[in-house]
Design an enzyme around this catalytic site. Sequence first.
Site, PDB file in Angstrom:
ATOM      1  N   HIS A  63       0.814  -1.079  -0.073  1.00 15.58           N
ATOM      2  CA  HIS A  63      -0.099  -0.058  -0.002  1.00 15.58           C
ATOM      3  C   HIS A  63       0.942   1.279  -0.033  1.00 15.58           C
ATOM      4  CE1 HIS A  63      -2.915  -2.929   1.709  1.00 15.58           C
ATOM      5  NE2 HIS A  63      -3.838  -2.147   1.132  1.00 15.58           N
ATOM      6  N   GLU A 100       8.564  -1.127   4.323  1.00 16.50           N
ATOM      7  CA  GLU A 100       9.192   0.203   4.302  1.00 16.50           C
ATOM      8  C   GLU A 100      10.775   0.356   4.903  1.00 16.50           C
ATOM      9  OE1 GLU A 100       5.196   0.578   2.880  1.00 16.50           O
ATOM     10  OE2 GLU A 100       6.075  -0.262   4.590  1.00 16.50           O
ATOM     11  N   ASP A 114      27.341   0.283  -3.763  1.00 16.36           N
ATOM     12  CA  ASP A 114      27.750   0.768  -5.053  1.00 16.36           C
ATOM     13  C   ASP A 114      28.902   1.908  -5.192  1.00 16.36           C
ATOM     14  OD1 ASP A 114      27.021   1.718  -7.957  1.00 16.36           O
ATOM     15  OD2 ASP A 114      26.334   3.332  -7.071  1.00 16.36           O
TER      16      ASP A 114
END
Length: 145
Positions: A63, A100, A114
């Site tokens: 959601h 989340e 990265d």
Amino acid sequence: MVDVSAKPQTERVAVAEGKIIMQAETLDMVIAGNALKGDVLGAARLAGIMAAKRTHSLIPLCHPLPITKVTIEINPEHALPGFEVQATVKVTGQTGVEMEALTAVSVALLTIYDMVKAVERGMRIEGIRVLEKSGGRSGHYRAEK
């Protein structure tokens, strides 16, 4: 998507953690701020916050939530060596924010990888999990250490 319309709105908080393990020299470089791509930890914090806010567009059937708080803590751990990342996400709503928090930690760790992969490709990301959640029908949960 699961229908959450009958659930009451409650304050919900989730805390997730994860680790990135690297060589001691790589850890020292990041702490000193000498990475070629710039501020590794600042970029990782920002990436984690952005990821938490966009979880619904990354994970099918999540959601979209009106998140009210996201904090990302990144702590060096010389014993690993590496960094421990912890995300805390808060919302007042009808469904929890575990996804989340997990997404925030994952993306923050991936950003660290990265930004320093040119120096070390053998880093390991591990231990991503929910540490704690509160609110909602299932109540409070705290992971065992």
